[in-house]
Design an enzyme around this catalytic site. Structure first.
Site, PDB file in Angstrom:
ATOM      1  N   ASP A   8       0.846  -1.182   0.000  1.00 42.46           N
ATOM      2  CA  ASP A   8       0.000   0.000   0.000  1.00 42.46           C
ATOM      3  C   ASP A   8       0.889   1.241   0.000  1.00 42.46           C
ATOM      4  O   ASP A   8       2.116   1.138  -0.120  1.00 42.46           O
ATOM      5  CB  ASP A   8      -0.989  -0.020   1.172  1.00 42.46           C
ATOM      6  CG  ASP A   8      -0.328   0.159   2.528  1.00 42.46           C
ATOM      7  OD1 ASP A   8       0.917   0.289   2.609  1.00 42.46           O
ATOM      8  OD2 ASP A   8      -1.070   0.167   3.541  1.00 42.46           O
ATOM      9  N   CYS A  65       2.534  -3.630   4.129  1.00 40.60           N
ATOM     10  CA  CYS A  65       1.701  -2.464   4.423  1.00 40.60           C
ATOM     11  C   CYS A  65       2.308  -1.814   5.659  1.00 40.60           C
ATOM     12  O   CYS A  65       3.477  -2.051   5.965  1.00 40.60           O
ATOM     13  CB  CYS A  65       0.229  -2.835   4.604  1.00 40.60           C
ATOM     14  SG  CYS A  65      -0.168  -3.854   6.033  1.00 40.60           S
ATOM     15  N   HIS A  98       7.327 -25.038   8.835  1.00 37.73           N
ATOM     16  CA  HIS A  98       6.242 -25.706   9.560  1.00 37.73           C
ATOM     17  C   HIS A  98       4.864 -25.470   8.966  1.00 37.73           C
ATOM     18  O   HIS A  98       3.997 -26.339   9.065  1.00 37.73           O
ATOM     19  CB  HIS A  98       6.239 -25.247  11.025  1.00 37.73           C
ATOM     20  CG  HIS A  98       7.410 -25.752  11.801  1.00 37.73           C
ATOM     21  ND1 HIS A  98       7.430 -25.750  13.168  1.00 37.73           N
ATOM     22  CD2 HIS A  98       8.605 -26.272  11.412  1.00 37.73           C
ATOM     23  CE1 HIS A  98       8.585 -26.245  13.596  1.00 37.73           C
ATOM     24  NE2 HIS A  98       9.315 -26.557  12.540  1.00 37.73           N
ATOM     25  N   ARG A 109       6.285   0.059   8.785  1.00 39.40           N
ATOM     26  CA  ARG A 109       6.404   0.871  10.000  1.00 39.40           C
ATOM     27  C   ARG A 109       6.930   0.049  11.168  1.00 39.40           C
ATOM     28  O   ARG A 109       7.043   0.557  12.275  1.00 39.40           O
ATOM     29  CB  ARG A 109       5.043   1.471  10.348  1.00 39.40           C
ATOM     30  CG  ARG A 109       4.533   2.444   9.301  1.00 39.40           C
ATOM     31  CD  ARG A 109       3.148   2.964   9.622  1.00 39.40           C
ATOM     32  NE  ARG A 109       2.710   3.902   8.591  1.00 39.40           N
ATOM     33  CZ  ARG A 109       1.458   4.005   8.180  1.00 39.40           C
ATOM     34  NH1 ARG A 109       0.509   3.254   8.712  1.00 39.40           N
ATOM     35  NH2 ARG A 109       1.148   4.877   7.241  1.00 39.40           N
TER      36      ARG A 109
END
Length: 153
Positions: A8, A65, A98, A109
């Site tokens: 994004d 994002c 796994h 962020r």
């Protein structure tokens, strides 16, 4: 190897760095995210990458994002997708070994460029171990396909 990458608006810079890193590894990259800072809804990128992975058009996906959470939630709604949010390499390794995660996600962020590269490299270099883990992945698939889990009822 061919990997789809989606993002994004919060992750444009990190996506570009990861795309370059993948290409330096010899990976073909299909970019379905945004390349601008204009608002872009992360579910769109998550869905697009997931559809490419589920259709077998790419070998896996990378989603980015702000946190990695929302975009992975959107991807996981597509049948056959196992997208894992990882903020460090150990989780990325376990996600592949796994859980046979076919998409890795992280947050622009949350992690920096170097850590993001380590996460991607660890996930790409890991292999699904099968065995008892295949049984557990099969249980996840049962839930996805039937909406139920016989073992839990």
């Amino acid at each position: 190897m061919k990997i789809a990458i989606g993002n994004d608006h919060a992750a444009v810079e990190l996506k570009q760095e990861i795309k370059k890193h993948l290409e330096e590894r010899g990976v073909e990259v299909v970019n379905v995210g945004t390349d601008t800072a204009e608002r872009y809804n992360y579910p769109v990128a998550g869905y697009k990458v997931a559809k490419l992975v589920a259709a077998g058009e790419v070998d896996g996906g990378v989603l980015i994002c702000g946190t990695g959470i929302g975009i992975s939630l959107a991807a996981n709604k597509v049948k056959g997708i196992r997208a894992a949010v990882c903020s460090e390499p150990y989780s990325a390794k376990m996600a592949k070994e796994h859980n046979n995660a076919n998409i890795i996600a992280f947050g622009a962020r949350v992690v920096g460029i170097d850590l993001a590269k380590m996460i991607v490299d660890t996930w790409l270099d890991a292999e699904f171990l099968g065995g008892r883990h295949a049984e557990r992945v099969a249980l996840i698939t049962e839930i996805e396909e039937t909406g139920a889990l016989k073992e839990a009822e």
